[in-house]
Design an enzyme around this catalytic site. Structure first.
Site, PDB file in Angstrom:
ATOM      1  N   CYS A   2      62.198 -62.768 -28.184  1.00  0.00           N
ATOM      2  CA  CYS A   2      62.196 -63.515 -29.434  1.00  0.00           C
ATOM      3  C   CYS A   2      63.631 -62.900 -30.292  1.00  0.00           C
ATOM      4  O   CYS A   2      63.999 -62.014 -30.516  1.00  0.00           O
ATOM      5  CB  CYS A   2      61.231 -62.987 -30.304  1.00  0.00           C
ATOM      6  SG  CYS A   2      59.410 -63.342 -29.412  1.00  0.00           S
ATOM      7  N   ARG A  27      69.246 -64.496 -26.252  1.00  0.00           N
ATOM      8  CA  ARG A  27      68.166 -63.810 -26.069  1.00  0.00           C
ATOM      9  C   ARG A  27      67.107 -64.508 -25.376  1.00  0.00           C
ATOM     10  O   ARG A  27      66.118 -63.707 -24.865  1.00  0.00           O
ATOM     11  CB  ARG A  27      67.577 -63.026 -27.488  1.00  0.00           C
ATOM     12  CG  ARG A  27      68.415 -62.168 -28.348  1.00  0.00           C
ATOM     13  CD  ARG A  27      67.913 -62.139 -29.855  1.00  0.00           C
ATOM     14  NE  ARG A  27      66.700 -61.260 -29.601  1.00  0.00           N
ATOM     15  CZ  ARG A  27      66.887 -60.042 -30.140  1.00  0.00           C
ATOM     16  NH1 ARG A  27      67.960 -59.350 -30.214  1.00  0.00           N
ATOM     17  NH2 ARG A  27      65.719 -59.123 -29.846  1.00  0.00           N
ATOM     18  N   TRP A  74      59.606 -66.202 -27.465  1.00  0.00           N
ATOM     19  CA  TRP A  74      59.809 -65.869 -25.928  1.00  0.00           C
ATOM     20  C   TRP A  74      58.262 -65.622 -25.629  1.00  0.00           C
ATOM     21  O   TRP A  74      57.748 -64.532 -26.179  1.00  0.00           O
ATOM     22  CB  TRP A  74      60.668 -64.832 -25.711  1.00  0.00           C
ATOM     23  CG  TRP A  74      60.650 -64.749 -24.026  1.00  0.00           C
ATOM     24  CD1 TRP A  74      61.199 -65.848 -23.269  1.00  0.00           C
ATOM     25  CD2 TRP A  74      60.324 -63.828 -23.042  1.00  0.00           C
ATOM     26  NE1 TRP A  74      61.396 -65.229 -21.823  1.00  0.00           N
ATOM     27  CE2 TRP A  74      60.575 -63.906 -21.941  1.00  0.00           C
ATOM     28  CE3 TRP A  74      59.679 -62.342 -23.390  1.00  0.00           C
ATOM     29  CZ2 TRP A  74      60.318 -63.253 -20.909  1.00  0.00           C
ATOM     30  CZ3 TRP A  74      59.685 -61.663 -22.524  1.00  0.00           C
ATOM     31  CH2 TRP A  74      60.129 -62.120 -21.036  1.00  0.00           C
ATOM     32  N   ASN A 100      58.705 -60.234 -33.932  1.00  0.00           N
ATOM     33  CA  ASN A 100      59.045 -59.613 -32.539  1.00  0.00           C
ATOM     34  C   ASN A 100      58.247 -58.439 -32.218  1.00  0.00           C
ATOM     35  O   ASN A 100      57.910 -57.641 -32.876  1.00  0.00           O
ATOM     36  CB  ASN A 100      60.661 -59.264 -32.368  1.00  0.00           C
ATOM     37  CG  ASN A 100      61.422 -60.314 -32.611  1.00  0.00           C
ATOM     38  OD1 ASN A 100      60.745 -61.653 -32.650  1.00  0.00           O
ATOM     39  ND2 ASN A 100      62.630 -60.298 -32.766  1.00  0.00           N
ATOM     40  N   GLY A 101      57.873 -58.445 -30.806  1.00  0.00           N
ATOM     41  CA  GLY A 101      56.917 -57.360 -30.309  1.00  0.00           C
ATOM     42  C   GLY A 101      55.604 -57.646 -29.884  1.00  0.00           C
ATOM     43  O   GLY A 101      55.269 -58.962 -29.699  1.00  0.00           O
ATOM     44  N   GLU A 481      72.873 -55.758  -6.291  1.00  0.00           N
ATOM     45  CA  GLU A 481      73.426 -56.540  -7.695  1.00  0.00           C
ATOM     46  C   GLU A 481      73.847 -57.944  -7.421  1.00  0.00           C
ATOM     47  O   GLU A 481      73.602 -58.816  -8.088  1.00  0.00           O
ATOM     48  CB  GLU A 481      74.439 -55.689  -8.270  1.00  0.00           C
ATOM     49  CG  GLU A 481      75.068 -56.206  -9.547  1.00  0.00           C
ATOM     50  CD  GLU A 481      73.919 -56.395 -10.533  1.00  0.00           C
ATOM     51  OE1 GLU A 481      72.811 -56.054 -10.538  1.00  0.00           O
ATOM     52  OE2 GLU A 481      74.266 -57.225 -11.597  1.00  0.00           O
ATOM     53  N   LYS A 485      72.312 -61.326  -9.058  1.00  0.00           N
ATOM     54  CA  LYS A 485      72.900 -62.133  -9.871  1.00  0.00           C
ATOM     55  C   LYS A 485      72.711 -63.641  -9.194  1.00  0.00           C
ATOM     56  O   LYS A 485      72.570 -64.609  -9.800  1.00  0.00           O
ATOM     57  CB  LYS A 485      74.640 -61.924  -9.396  1.00  0.00           C
ATOM     58  CG  LYS A 485      75.126 -61.012 -10.474  1.00  0.00           C
ATOM     59  CD  LYS A 485      75.124 -61.312 -12.084  1.00  0.00           C
ATOM     60  CE  LYS A 485      74.097 -60.453 -12.660  1.00  0.00           C
ATOM     61  NZ  LYS A 485      73.460 -59.319 -12.945  1.00  0.00           N
ATOM     62  N   GLU A 488      69.095 -64.967  -9.889  1.00  0.00           N
ATOM     63  CA  GLU A 488      68.767 -65.038 -11.233  1.00  0.00           C
ATOM     64  C   GLU A 488      69.557 -66.094 -12.029  1.00  0.00           C
ATOM     65  O   GLU A 488      68.881 -66.870 -12.961  1.00  0.00           O
ATOM     66  CB  GLU A 488      68.929 -63.926 -12.324  1.00  0.00           C
ATOM     67  CG  GLU A 488      70.186 -63.392 -12.405  1.00  0.00           C
ATOM     68  CD  GLU A 488      70.470 -62.185 -13.547  1.00  0.00           C
ATOM     69  OE1 GLU A 488      69.628 -61.895 -14.159  1.00  0.00           O
ATOM     70  OE2 GLU A 488      71.366 -61.446 -13.310  1.00  0.00           O
ATOM     71  N   HIS A 504      64.918 -53.867  11.153  1.00  0.00           N
ATOM     72  CA  HIS A 504      63.806 -53.510  11.140  1.00  0.00           C
ATOM     73  C   HIS A 504      62.617 -54.649  10.590  1.00  0.00           C
ATOM     74  O   HIS A 504      61.721 -54.286   9.858  1.00  0.00           O
ATOM     75  CB  HIS A 504      63.483 -52.146  10.393  1.00  0.00           C
ATOM     76  CG  HIS A 504      64.350 -51.107  11.030  1.00  0.00           C
ATOM     77  ND1 HIS A 504      63.725 -50.665  12.364  1.00  0.00           N
ATOM     78  CD2 HIS A 504      65.400 -50.700  10.964  1.00  0.00           C
ATOM     79  CE1 HIS A 504      64.768 -49.656  12.766  1.00  0.00           C
ATOM     80  NE2 HIS A 504      65.872 -49.683  11.905  1.00  0.00           N
ATOM     81  N   LYS A 603      67.375 -61.792 -22.679  1.00  0.00           N
ATOM     82  CA  LYS A 603      68.627 -60.725 -22.583  1.00  0.00           C
ATOM     83  C   LYS A 603      67.929 -59.448 -22.759  1.00  0.00           C
ATOM     84  O   LYS A 603      68.632 -58.325 -21.869  1.00  0.00           O
ATOM     85  CB  LYS A 603      69.556 -61.122 -23.635  1.00  0.00           C
ATOM     86  CG  LYS A 603      70.785 -60.072 -23.529  1.00  0.00           C
ATOM     87  CD  LYS A 603      71.640 -60.437 -22.397  1.00  0.00           C
ATOM     88  CE  LYS A 603      72.670 -59.293 -22.150  1.00  0.00           C
ATOM     89  NZ  LYS A 603      73.382 -59.455 -20.888  1.00  0.00           N
TER      90      LYS A 603
HETATM   91  O1  M6R Z   1      69.226 -53.760 -21.439  1.00  0.00           O
HETATM   92  P1  M6R Z   1      68.975 -53.060 -20.226  1.00  0.00           P
HETATM   93  O2  M6R Z   1      70.092 -52.828 -19.314  1.00  0.00           O
HETATM   94  O3  M6R Z   1      68.112 -52.084 -20.178  1.00  0.00           O
HETATM   95  O4  M6R Z   1      68.155 -54.376 -19.278  1.00  0.00           O
HETATM   96  C1  M6R Z   1      67.720 -54.084 -17.973  1.00  0.00           C
HETATM   97  C2  M6R Z   1      67.645 -55.469 -17.288  1.00  0.00           C
HETATM   98  O5  M6R Z   1      66.643 -56.363 -17.912  1.00  0.00           O
HETATM   99  C3  M6R Z   1      68.668 -56.227 -17.182  1.00  0.00           C
HETATM  100  O6  M6R Z   1      69.703 -55.253 -16.294  1.00  0.00           O
HETATM  101  C4  M6R Z   1      68.614 -57.389 -16.167  1.00  0.00           C
HETATM  102  O7  M6R Z   1      68.367 -57.162 -15.022  1.00  0.00           O
HETATM  103  C5  M6R Z   1      69.990 -58.065 -16.283  1.00  0.00           C
HETATM  104  N1  M6R Z   1      69.997 -58.903 -17.428  1.00  0.00           N
HETATM  105  C6  M6R Z   1      70.141 -59.144 -14.992  1.00  0.00           C
HETATM  106  O8  M6R Z   1      71.109 -59.632 -14.961  1.00  0.00           O
END
Ligand code: M6R
Length: 608
Positions: A2, A27, A74, A100-101, A481, A485, A488, A504, A603
């Site tokens: 949010c 966000r 959100w 927010n929260g 990673e 990427k 996502e 395995h 984000k």
């Molecule tokens: O802000 P942070 O690094 O703590 O966020 C952790 C994850 O939410 C973040 O790395 C997320 O996996 C990435 N945005 C993915 O690209």
């Protein structure tokens, strides 16, 4: 996640609110709304979906007024519907709240409010706040908000307006970020800095339990009891252009190209003329650093992958055992950390709820906690014993790119510092490695200068449904990673495995329709990786490898080779990452995906 914007000043509030919310779009959100105090009315407009829908509604029925609050939601409690969108109002329609929260005790509060005759119209936790403020209001909004927040369990950043006090916003926070941009005859409340940069660089950062009364002419801040407090002021250097796309098609592509700068700036000043690694942020004496004999790393998502890279670096260079755990598991795992453990919390946003909870848990158990974050003044910086900043600048794309490679750069420095302090590595070797590390930005520039091989490769794999990513050693977290990427942003299923583990189980997935991406840069397990490539090819898989320039042989074993310049084995994490970021980006674009705001993602994940 949010976003909140509030405005009080001479401008049309709706313009500032919509503009500010647009700056917070990164966000992630699924509905949006504004409430403006307008000619003795509280005018609330809410829409499901993107901001364009809200802007169109506001344009159709303009709301004139110079005080207002806005929100991008959100969904957490209740579906993404118009009724659940913020702002929420009380029974009288004179009070509006954005939040927010998560209010954890909202079910009890709803029951209590209903018993007292309040009619709640949404499924949200937030609406309880509007009704509580209504029940406590006796002519002073700030007092009513202070009484309200004493009733709330959980996390909140709140902004509240009341028709009876039309020229003010009351803002409060606990465990959710909230700042106030201090303008000239106007003030802007926001959950994040980009929303205020168009108007000011002077920012007041609210701390937990603080309540701000914001008018056009000033801001006064109290604690929950109403005692005046002096809030923290920050000067923000980022200009607005730094938060915009800078000529690239998307924030993500811009941020991929910003990596050389981000890494360079993160490494700046980290080695002195005598070859000593400078890391005063550890806030430890040389003896204390030398006595560290266990490191525990906490992080989520991409930051977790940076943590796995760090494990290899620290264990190899400093010979200190390192455990890496996802924060959401750590906090409930009765972790074995104590005052002998150095805990490193990696979080680019500094606001990830699970990582923050892990930090608190670790400190309760006596551990010293060092945060690695990209956001000055973020929550983790206030809760840790020391902070190492990455200097990647604001990352707007939801997919972490430049913050990841900047984290790895910072973690390289930490690993070298530990190796040096423990006397495991001599100054000459540390200096040589640091010099090589300092050349990594040029290496990244060289990769980004010619993306034609990646483009060609991406075009062939836009229609696949599933993929495997493999690596060994430092290549394992890079494969992880790469898979994250791809999944996502392109929504292609992607799984990562240590290459030797494939036999395995995952090998059963291999078909000609499941491409296998392999990190096969030069290193001590290179030959093993090549054997693994042959195993998957024997089962019909098409193979894409990331390999080192000069490795001409590898082409015999792969459909596509994405070359990166040679570097020391343990420094190859950053170069090997870049082609995988670009490959995912290109495939996602060819599939027509919104790479900056992938579906269902936010984000910064400020709720558990
Ligand atoms: O802000 P942070 O690094 O703590 O966020 C952790 C994850 O939410 C973040 O790395 C997320 O996996 C990435 N945005 C993915 O690209």
């Amino acid at each position: 996640m949010c976003g909140i914007v509030g405005y009080v000043g001479p401008r049309q509030a709706s313009d500032v609110l919509l503009g500010g919310l647009a700056r917070l779009e990164y966000r992630g959100y699924d509905s949006a709304g504004v409430a403006v105090v307008s000619n003795g009315e509280l005018d609330v407009t809410r829409r499901v979906g993107k901001l364009a829908a809200l802007s169109a509604a506001v344009a159709e029925t303009p709301v004139l007024g110079s005080t207002g609050i806005g929100h991008t939601r959100w969904a957490t409690h209740g579906r993404p519907t118009e009724a659940n969108a913020h702002p929420h109002v009380d029974c009288t329609g004179r009070i509006a709240v954005v939040h927010n929260g998560i209010i954890e005790n909202y079910m009890q509060l709803r029951e209590e409010l209903a018993q007292n005759g309040h009619v709640l119209r949404s499924e949200t936790d937030t609406e309880t706040v509007a009704h509580l403020v209504e029940s406590y209001y006796q002519g002073d909004l700030a007092t009513a908000v202070r009484k309200t927040i004493k009733r709330l369990d959980g996390a909140y950043a709140l902004s509240v307006v009341h028709l009876d006090e039309p020229n003010l916003i009351v803002a409060a926070r606990k465990e959710s970020p909230l700042i106030i941009g201090i303008g000239d005859g106007e003030n802007i409340v926001a959950s994040d800095i980009p929303a205020v940069l168009e108007y000011t660089r002077e920012v007041l950062a609210l701390s937990d339990g603080q309540v701000a009364t914001v008018t056009a002419s000033g801001v006064s801040v109290t604690d929950m009891e109403g005692n005046p407090v002096t809030p923290e002021m920050l000067h923000i250097d980022w200009d607005l252009a730094a938060a915009e796309k800078g000529g690239f098609e998307d924030f993500m592509l811009k941020e991929i190209h910003e990596q050389p700068k981000a890494i360079r700036e993160t490494l700046l000043g980290r080695m002195d003329a005598k070859g000593q690694i400078q890391l005063s942020e550890l806030q430890m004496t040389p003896e204390q650093v030398a006595s560290i004999d266990r490191v525990f790393i906490l992080a989520c998502g991409t930051s977790f992958h940076a943590g796995l890279v760090a494990k290899t670096l620290i264990e190899t260079w400093a010979r200190i055992p390192v455990e890496v755990q996802t924060s959401s598991e750590f906090r409930y795992s009765d972790p074995i950390v104590d005052d002998e453990t150095l805990v490193v919390a990696i979080t680019q946003s500094g606001e990830t709820a699970d990582t923050l909870a892990g930090v608190r848990e670790a400190r309760l158990r006596g551990a010293k906690v060092i945060a690695i974050t990209n956001v000055v003044g973020s929550r983790v910086t206030r809760e840790s014993d020391g902070v190492i900043y990455t200097h990647a600048g604001p990352e707007i794309g939801v997919a972490a790119t430049k913050t990841f490679t900047a984290q790895i750069a910072a973690l390289n420095v930490l690993a070298l510092k530990l190796a040096q302090a423990k006397g495991v590595m001599g100054t000459e070797r540390v200096t040589a490695l640091f010099e090589e590390l300092s050349r990594i930005p040029e290496t990244v520039e060289a990769i980004l200068a010619d993306l034609s091989a990646i483009d060609e490769c991406a075009a062939e794999y836009t229609d696949v449904c599933s993929s495997l990513f493999l690596g060994r050693g430092i290549g394992v977290p890079i494969a992880m990673e790469g898979a994250l990427k791809l999944k996502e942003i392109s929504y292609i299923h992607a799984e990562a495995y240590p290459a030797g583990e494939m036999k395995h189980g995952p090998i059963a997935l291999i078909t000609p329709q499941v491409p296998v991406v392999v990190v096969a840069t030069q290193g001590h397990t290179y030959e093993k990786v090549v054997s693994n490539i042959q195993e998957v090819r024997a089962r019909g898989a098409e193979v894409i490898v990331v390999a080192t320039h000069g490795d001409d042989e590898i082409g015999r074993h792969a459909e596509h080779v994405l070359y990166v310049p040679a570097t020391a084995e343990l420094l190859s994490a950053i170069p090997a990452t870049i082609p995988l970021q670009v490959l995912s980006y290109r495939i996602a674009k060819l599939r027509g995906c919104n790479v900056d705001q992938p579906r269902n993602l936010a984000k910064s994940v400020t709720v558990e």
